[in-house]
Structure formats: C-alpha cells, structure tokens
Design an enzyme around this catalytic site. Structure first.
Site, PDB file in Angstrom:
ATOM      1  N   HIS A  68     -26.507  21.908   0.926  1.00 17.82           N
ATOM      2  CA  HIS A  68     -26.707  22.495  -0.394  1.00 17.82           C
ATOM      3  C   HIS A  68     -25.709  23.613  -0.643  1.00 17.82           C
ATOM      4  O   HIS A  68     -25.427  24.377   0.270  1.00 17.82           O
ATOM      5  CB  HIS A  68     -28.139  23.053  -0.474  1.00 17.82           C
ATOM      6  CG  HIS A  68     -28.510  23.512  -1.835  1.00 17.82           C
ATOM      7  ND1 HIS A  68     -28.723  22.640  -2.886  1.00 17.82           N
ATOM      8  CD2 HIS A  68     -28.681  24.768  -2.335  1.00 17.82           C
ATOM      9  CE1 HIS A  68     -29.035  23.347  -3.966  1.00 17.82           C
ATOM     10  NE2 HIS A  68     -29.004  24.626  -3.659  1.00 17.82           N
TER      11      HIS A  68
ATOM     12  N   TYR B 190      -9.494  -2.649 -10.761  1.00 16.78           N
ATOM     13  CA  TYR B 190      -9.074  -1.435 -10.065  1.00 16.78           C
ATOM     14  C   TYR B 190      -7.782  -0.855 -10.669  1.00 16.78           C
ATOM     15  O   TYR B 190      -7.728   0.303 -11.059  1.00 16.78           O
ATOM     16  CB  TYR B 190      -8.709  -1.753  -8.608  1.00 16.78           C
ATOM     17  CG  TYR B 190      -9.808  -2.041  -7.643  1.00 16.78           C
ATOM     18  CD1 TYR B 190     -10.218  -1.074  -6.737  1.00 16.78           C
ATOM     19  CD2 TYR B 190     -10.395  -3.294  -7.570  1.00 16.78           C
ATOM     20  CE1 TYR B 190     -11.188  -1.344  -5.782  1.00 16.78           C
ATOM     21  CE2 TYR B 190     -11.364  -3.571  -6.627  1.00 16.78           C
ATOM     22  CZ  TYR B 190     -11.761  -2.590  -5.734  1.00 16.78           C
ATOM     23  OH  TYR B 190     -12.718  -2.868  -4.792  1.00 16.78           O
TER      24      TYR B 190
ATOM     25  N   CYS C 167       0.830  -1.211   0.000  1.00 11.56           N
ATOM     26  CA  CYS C 167       0.000   0.000   0.000  1.00 11.56           C
ATOM     27  C   CYS C 167       0.859   1.254   0.000  1.00 11.56           C
ATOM     28  O   CYS C 167       0.672   2.149  -0.820  1.00 11.56           O
ATOM     29  CB  CYS C 167      -0.941   0.002   1.205  1.00 11.56           C
ATOM     30  SG  CYS C 167      -1.786   1.576   1.405  1.00 11.56           S
TER      31      CYS C 167
ATOM     32  N   GLU D 129     -25.878  15.719  -1.520  1.00  9.73           N
ATOM     33  CA  GLU D 129     -27.263  15.867  -1.042  1.00  9.73           C
ATOM     34  C   GLU D 129     -28.238  15.010  -1.838  1.00  9.73           C
ATOM     35  O   GLU D 129     -29.316  14.666  -1.369  1.00  9.73           O
ATOM     36  CB  GLU D 129     -27.699  17.337  -1.053  1.00  9.73           C
ATOM     37  CG  GLU D 129     -27.845  17.935  -2.433  1.00  9.73           C
ATOM     38  CD  GLU D 129     -28.237  19.423  -2.394  1.00  9.73           C
ATOM     39  OE1 GLU D 129     -29.161  19.767  -1.648  1.00  9.73           O
ATOM     40  OE2 GLU D 129     -27.608  20.210  -3.118  1.00  9.73           O
TER      41      GLU D 129
ATOM     42  N   LYS E 179       0.144   5.531  -6.001  1.00 10.21           N
ATOM     43  CA  LYS E 179      -0.888   5.640  -7.037  1.00 10.21           C
ATOM     44  C   LYS E 179      -1.724   6.893  -6.849  1.00 10.21           C
ATOM     45  O   LYS E 179      -1.957   7.659  -7.758  1.00 10.21           O
ATOM     46  CB  LYS E 179      -1.745   4.363  -7.005  1.00 10.21           C
ATOM     47  CG  LYS E 179      -2.956   4.281  -7.895  1.00 10.21           C
ATOM     48  CD  LYS E 179      -4.215   4.889  -7.362  1.00 10.21           C
ATOM     49  CE  LYS E 179      -4.650   4.535  -5.989  1.00 10.21           C
ATOM     50  NZ  LYS E 179      -5.302   3.253  -5.834  1.00 10.21           N
TER      51      LYS E 179
ATOM     52  N   GLU F 160      -7.315   2.606 -12.903  1.00 12.39           N
ATOM     53  CA  GLU F 160      -6.687   3.746 -12.226  1.00 12.39           C
ATOM     54  C   GLU F 160      -5.457   4.221 -13.012  1.00 12.39           C
ATOM     55  O   GLU F 160      -5.263   5.420 -13.220  1.00 12.39           O
ATOM     56  CB  GLU F 160      -6.303   3.357 -10.796  1.00 12.39           C
ATOM     57  CG  GLU F 160      -7.538   3.152  -9.921  1.00 12.39           C
ATOM     58  CD  GLU F 160      -7.226   2.709  -8.496  1.00 12.39           C
ATOM     59  OE1 GLU F 160      -8.121   2.821  -7.646  1.00 12.39           O
ATOM     60  OE2 GLU F 160      -6.098   2.241  -8.224  1.00 12.39           O
TER      61      GLU F 160
ATOM     62  N   GLY G  97      -4.781  -8.941 -11.849  1.00 10.25           N
ATOM     63  CA  GLY G  97      -4.965  -9.532 -10.526  1.00 10.25           C
ATOM     64  C   GLY G  97      -3.637  -9.788  -9.824  1.00 10.25           C
ATOM     65  O   GLY G  97      -2.563  -9.571 -10.395  1.00 10.25           O
TER      66      GLY G  97
ATOM     67  N   CYS H 247      -1.459   1.880  -3.053  1.00 12.38           N
ATOM     68  CA  CYS H 247      -2.426   2.970  -2.822  1.00 12.38           C
ATOM     69  C   CYS H 247      -1.790   4.356  -2.739  1.00 12.38           C
ATOM     70  O   CYS H 247      -2.264   5.291  -3.376  1.00 12.38           O
ATOM     71  CB  CYS H 247      -3.180   2.736  -1.511  1.00 12.38           C
ATOM     72  SG  CYS H 247      -3.515   1.029  -1.135  1.00 12.38           S
TER      73      CYS H 247
HETATM   74  P1  NDP Z   1      -8.802  -7.126 -10.198  1.00  9.12           P
HETATM   75  O1  NDP Z   1      -9.130  -8.464  -9.703  1.00  9.12           O
HETATM   76  O2  NDP Z   1      -9.541  -5.938  -9.713  1.00  9.12           O
HETATM   77  O3  NDP Z   1      -8.920  -7.125 -11.783  1.00  9.12           O
HETATM   78  C1  NDP Z   1      -8.237  -8.048 -12.572  1.00  9.12           C
HETATM   79  C2  NDP Z   1      -8.587  -7.815 -14.008  1.00  9.12           C
HETATM   80  O4  NDP Z   1      -7.746  -8.617 -14.816  1.00  9.12           O
HETATM   81  C3  NDP Z   1     -10.019  -8.192 -14.345  1.00  9.12           C
HETATM   82  O5  NDP Z   1     -10.511  -7.290 -15.296  1.00  9.12           O
HETATM   83  C4  NDP Z   1      -9.859  -9.597 -14.941  1.00  9.12           C
HETATM   84  O6  NDP Z   1     -10.828  -9.898 -15.898  1.00  9.12           O
HETATM   85  C5  NDP Z   1      -8.530  -9.457 -15.648  1.00  9.12           C
HETATM   86  N1  NDP Z   1      -7.827 -10.720 -15.802  1.00  9.12           N
HETATM   87  C6  NDP Z   1      -7.565 -11.646 -14.873  1.00  9.12           C
HETATM   88  N2  NDP Z   1      -6.854 -12.670 -15.396  1.00  9.12           N
HETATM   89  C7  NDP Z   1      -6.677 -12.365 -16.699  1.00  9.12           C
HETATM   90  C8  NDP Z   1      -6.026 -13.020 -17.772  1.00  9.12           C
HETATM   91  N3  NDP Z   1      -5.424 -14.195 -17.606  1.00  9.12           N
HETATM   92  N4  NDP Z   1      -6.025 -12.419 -18.992  1.00  9.12           N
HETATM   93  C9  NDP Z   1      -6.642 -11.228 -19.167  1.00  9.12           C
HETATM   94  N5  NDP Z   1      -7.269 -10.557 -18.179  1.00  9.12           N
HETATM   95  C10 NDP Z   1      -7.296 -11.125 -16.975  1.00  9.12           C
HETATM   96  O7  NDP Z   1      -7.234  -6.990  -9.948  1.00  9.12           O
HETATM   97  P2  NDP Z   1      -6.245  -5.746  -9.939  1.00  9.12           P
HETATM   98  O8  NDP Z   1      -4.964  -6.303 -10.420  1.00  9.12           O
HETATM   99  O9  NDP Z   1      -6.817  -4.577 -10.662  1.00  9.12           O
HETATM  100  O10 NDP Z   1      -6.151  -5.395  -8.413  1.00  9.12           O
HETATM  101  C11 NDP Z   1      -5.739  -6.379  -7.465  1.00  9.12           C
HETATM  102  C12 NDP Z   1      -6.381  -6.126  -6.140  1.00  9.12           C
HETATM  103  O11 NDP Z   1      -5.843  -4.966  -5.570  1.00  9.12           O
HETATM  104  C13 NDP Z   1      -7.880  -5.907  -6.222  1.00  9.12           C
HETATM  105  O12 NDP Z   1      -8.548  -7.091  -5.911  1.00  9.12           O
HETATM  106  C14 NDP Z   1      -8.154  -4.850  -5.228  1.00  9.12           C
HETATM  107  O13 NDP Z   1      -8.724  -5.446  -4.098  1.00  9.12           O
HETATM  108  C15 NDP Z   1      -6.820  -4.262  -4.861  1.00  9.12           C
HETATM  109  N6  NDP Z   1      -6.768  -2.839  -5.236  1.00  9.12           N
HETATM  110  C16 NDP Z   1      -7.615  -1.953  -4.654  1.00  9.12           C
HETATM  111  C17 NDP Z   1      -7.571  -0.633  -4.996  1.00  9.12           C
HETATM  112  C18 NDP Z   1      -8.510   0.337  -4.375  1.00  9.12           C
HETATM  113  O14 NDP Z   1      -9.102   0.015  -3.346  1.00  9.12           O
HETATM  114  N7  NDP Z   1      -8.697   1.520  -4.943  1.00  9.12           N
HETATM  115  C19 NDP Z   1      -6.636  -0.129  -5.986  1.00  9.12           C
HETATM  116  C20 NDP Z   1      -5.825  -1.144  -6.551  1.00  9.12           C
HETATM  117  C21 NDP Z   1      -5.895  -2.439  -6.178  1.00  9.12           C
HETATM  118  P3  NDP Z   1     -12.228 -10.606 -15.510  1.00  9.12           P
HETATM  119  O15 NDP Z   1     -13.090  -9.528 -14.965  1.00  9.12           O
HETATM  120  O16 NDP Z   1     -12.709 -11.138 -16.809  1.00  9.12           O
HETATM  121  O17 NDP Z   1     -11.896 -11.673 -14.515  1.00  9.12           O
END
Ligand code: NDP
Length: 455
Positions: free
Chosen positions: A435, A177, A43, A440, A51, A181, A262, A48
């Site tokens: 307001h 996410y 983080c 609101e 970023k 971002e 992910g 976080c």
């Molecule tokens: P996410 O799980 O949010 O998103 C992963 C994305 O990658 C999805 O769109 C998924 O598609 C896609 N994906 C997964 N595997 C493949 C693949 N083999 N080929 C192509 N696309 C794929 O993960 P992030 O990496 O964005 O973030 C990781 C974690 O970090 C999150 O779970 C979140 O909890 C945390 N985070 C939180 C933030 C916040 O609170 N603001 C900011 C950044 C991270 P599909 O939908 O089809 O599965």
C-alpha cells in the site's frame, strides 16, 4: 564427429535464433548463424525495442500535463521527432554491437547474407555453400499489407520507426497490438490519429472488458477509432498527401497511412519447399513440440512457426531447442499462461484465459475493479484502471488476470508466476498487498461480480 562444416546453422539472427545459437555454441557445438539484415532481428531492430523507446518518449506528453496538478509550472513544451528517432537509432546501433560481441565471445560464426537451403543439410550464402548436421530456421515474419489499389503508398511499422518527420495526420489500419501502440505514440507526440478497423472491436482475442476499457481510454486521448471501416483504395494527391477511400464512400485525406494488419512468416525464397519442409496455409513452418519440422534435421523457432508470436516465446523456443539437442537435456515449452502486454497508453497486461475463453469449459466467478489511480486524484486526468480476475467456480483456481492501466505489464508479470503455480483465489486473498499501489487491488478484490457468481 560429423562430416559437416557445422553442427548447427541457424538462418536468422532474431530473438529465437540468437538464443539457440549462443546456447548451442556454449554447450560446445560448432555453430554458424546467417543474417541478411541486422543481428537482433525484428524485436531489437524493428519491433519491441525501438517501439518501446518511442513509447517512453510519448509518455512525457502526459507527464508534463499531469505535473501541473502537483504544483509544477510547465512552460511551453515542444517535441523534436528527429531527435527521438536519432536517439533510438544510436541505442539500436549499440545493441547491434552487443549482439556481435556476444556471438564472438561464445564462438558463433556470423555468415552475412541471405541464407537459402539447397538441400536439407546445405545452406548457400553469398555464393558459398555451408553444410550442417542440424539447420534451425528463425527468420521471423514480415508485415502483411492487403492487396488494395494504392498499397505502394502505405507504410508499416518498419518505416514508421524511421520517419524523417512526424505526420500531422495519420490513418492506421488494424486494431491489434501494433496499430494501437503506434496510435498512442503518434497521438501523444501531436499527430491527429484515425484508426480504421474492419470489425466492431479492437484487440480481437483479448477479454471484452479490456477491449472496452482501451477503447474508452484511447477515445479520451483523442484517438478516433472507426469500426466496421474497410479501405477500398488509396491515391496520392498533387501535394503529396494521401486520399483514402473507405467503403462507406467517404474520403479521408492524410499525410501517412500505416498498415498494421498482421504479419506473415518469412518463408518464401529460402529453399524450404525444395528441401521438402511442410508449410501450413499461412506459409508457417509446421513443427512438433521439439520444434522439429517434417524434415528430421530441420527445426524452426519463433514467428516463422506462427505459434505464439511473442519475443520471449521465441527466446524460450530457442532455449529448449539448444537444451534438447546440444545439452542432452530434452525439454519442451509449456505454452499455457503466457503473459503479454500491449504498450498502449494506458498499457494492457494480461495472463491466462479471457472470460470468453473460460466460459467455454468452466463455471466462473468474475472479480472486477475500476478505479482512478491515486496519482490522478491530483493530476485531474480522467483515466480509469480496470482489473479483472477470472476464477474457476469449482476449483477456486485463478484462470486469468487482466489489467488496463499504467504499469500493468510490470504487475501482470508477477501474477503470471502465480498462475503458473496454479494459484487459487483464496491464495490471492491470503496475500498481503503493498500500500498504496494499484497492484494491491489484485489481492483485495473480495466480491464477485453478482451475475458471475452463478455462471
Ligand atoms: P494483430 O494480429 O495483433 O492485429 C492485426 C489487426 O489487423 C487486427 O485488428 C485485424 O482485424 C486487422 N486486419 C487483419 N487483416 C486485415 C485486412 N485485410 N484488412 C483490415 N484489417 C485487417 O497483428 P499486429 O500486426 O498488430 O501484430 C503482429 C504480431 O506481432 C502480433 O500477433 C503480436 O503477437 C506481435 N506483437 C506483439 C507486441 C507486444 O507483445 N506488445 C507488440 C507488437 C506486435 P481483425 O481483428 O478483424 O482480424
């Protein structure tokens, strides 16, 4: 009194581990924390915090544009990516020192190096063995990159935060996410951005009106989302650019390819299997509501357990662990109604159930509002705010609140308290708004979406 060197050794000085270690030490425990990289963890050092600093930097692009509608003359503006990265690094260095100081002040011993369990009570660090009554694992996760030809050429969010130069053209793979971002950051600072998603929609698991609104707003910013698009291979061209082959046979040539597909728990090579700790299919440590693994004295918090992978959740897991086992005050974390945000531009704020989740077990009423923020009546920006409330038709309880629009994370945080208290729609209606604000609208939506009234 025990025969161990420490009462607690925490492996991993990220958000969860730091909170647990500090609290346990403040309650009188003898605590050591092992960290092989920088204190602060994902983080603070790679997630976080850096970023959000880049997101702040990116916002100025629209501020300069919007200012014209308010009478400002804005001359030529330019952005220095290197200066932003350097400023961000300076702040991270400051925060790292703060963390070191906090450990020192409360008496947590920092063991620098990789911590590997050699038995359930012993951790090896840099060739030395340290024993503890309890071991807490808080080693977080690491970006997952699918095994495609050319994966060695791609970056993840780790490297994106430290790029020497901003790419003129970047492909971001993933629609979660991190992908969105960073898409917002690079686009606002001048890059051409293509987001490749393997399915039909971004932000899987979010309310469908959130997904649609974010898609529309990102499109207006010039971020191109390619649905149903899978990368087959990546090659390096002679001029250093990357040639990306996607499954429809199309080739895209760009400066950088970032994967945000992910994250996986960081459980390999730290002696967990050897100590008998059970991991799930994804490699996450399986824990009970007390954050305890199947091995009685080994606990885990944060992303390494792959429950709700958010910093404040890890912090609270660390807190309840320390309260339970070092302050004789047993407590567990309630995982319902955890608010979260996506720092896209505009931002997403959400708490509680999506409409899709609610419909599984509830008859619902949906309240929704889409409008132009007051600021944009003068700025001329074509940007809409979307707010949505999901209400249980039988009990009037508010099940979920969702917003896409500036300041939505700030607004949703307060609503998370209301949902935690079990607020009803009637109580929302009885709340007097402030307001003129966008917020609101959450207490002035009176008419349910017609179709939803009888769902
Ligand atoms: P996410 O799980 O949010 O998103 C992963 C994305 O990658 C999805 O769109 C998924 O598609 C896609 N994906 C997964 N595997 C493949 C693949 N083999 N080929 C192509 N696309 C794929 O993960 P992030 O990496 O964005 O973030 C990781 C974690 O970090 C999150 O779970 C979140 O909890 C945390 N985070 C939180 C933030 C916040 O609170 N603001 C900011 C950044 C991270 P599909 O939908 O089809 O599965």
């Amino acid at each position: 009194m025990t025969n161990f060197d420490y009462d607690l050794i925490t492996i991993g000085a990220g958000s969860g581990g730091v909170r647990a270690s500090r609290l346990a030490a403040s309650y009188g425990g003898k605590v050591a924390t092992v960290e092989e990289s920088r204190v602060g963890g994902t983080c603070v050092m790679r997630g976080c915090v850096p970023k959000k600093l880049l997101v702040y930097g990116a916002h100025y692009a629209s501020h300069f544009e919007d200012a014209v509608g308010f009478g400002w003359t804005v001359g030529d503006v330019s952005h220095d990516w290197g200066a932003l990265v350097a400023a961000k690094d300076k702040e991270l260095n400051r925060l790292e020192q703060v963390y070191h100081r906090m450990f020192k002040d409360v008496g947590v011993f920092l063991l620098e190096g990789r911590g590997v369990l050699s038995d359930p009570h012993t951790v090896e660090v840099g060739g030395k063995s340290y024993t503890a009554d309890k071991i807490l694992i808080g080693v977080g996760g690491w970006p997952f990159i699918p095994n495609i030809p050319g994966r060695e050429y791609v970056i993840t969010s780790n490297e994106a935060l430290d790029l020497k130069e901003r790419p003129d053209h970047i492909i971001i793979v993933g629609g979660g996410y991190i992908a969105l971002e960073f898409a917002g950051i690079f686009r606002a600072l001048g890059s051409k951005v293509d987001v490749l998603i393997r399915s039909g929609s971004i932000l899987r698991g979010f309310d469908h009106d959130v997904c649609c609104t974010v898609t529309q707003e990102l499109d207006k910013k010039g971020i191109v989302i390619h649905p149903d698009c899978v990368v087959r291979s990546i090659d390096k061209c002679d001029d250093g650019q990357l040639s990306v082959m996607v499954d429809n046979g199309k080739e895209m040539v760009v400066d950088q390819v970032m994967y945000a597909t992910g994250r996986n728990p960081n459980t390999k090579g730290i002696g967990l299997e050897e100590a008998g700790v059970v991991l799930n299919k994804k490699g996450a440590i399986v824990v009970d509501k007390w954050n305890r693994s199947n091995v009685e004295n080994i606990f885990a918090v944060g992303d390494v357990t792959d429950r709700v992978n958010l910093t404040p959740v890890a912090i609270n897991e660390g807190r309840v662990f320390a309260e339970s086992f070092f302050n004789n005050s047993p407590m567990t974390l309630d995982y319902t109604n955890i608010a979260s945000a996506v720092f896209t531009q505009p931002t997403v704020g959400t708490v509680g159930m999506t409409e899709e989740q609610a419909l599984k077990d509830h008859a619902v009423k949906i309240y929704m509002s889409r409008f132009k923020a007051m600021k944009h009546t003068l700025s001329g920006r074509d940007e809409r705010i979307m707010m949505k409330i999901i209400v249980d038709k039988d009990t009037d309880k508010v099940l979920g609140c969702h917003m896409v629009g500036d300041d939505s994370p700030e607004i949703i945080q307060g609503l998370a308290v209301a949902l935690k208290c079990g607020a009803t729609k009637a109580q929302f209606d009885a709340t007097v708004g402030i307001h003129p604000t966008a917020a609101e609208e959450f207490v002035t939506m009176r008419d349910a979406v017609p179709d939803s009234a009888d769902v």
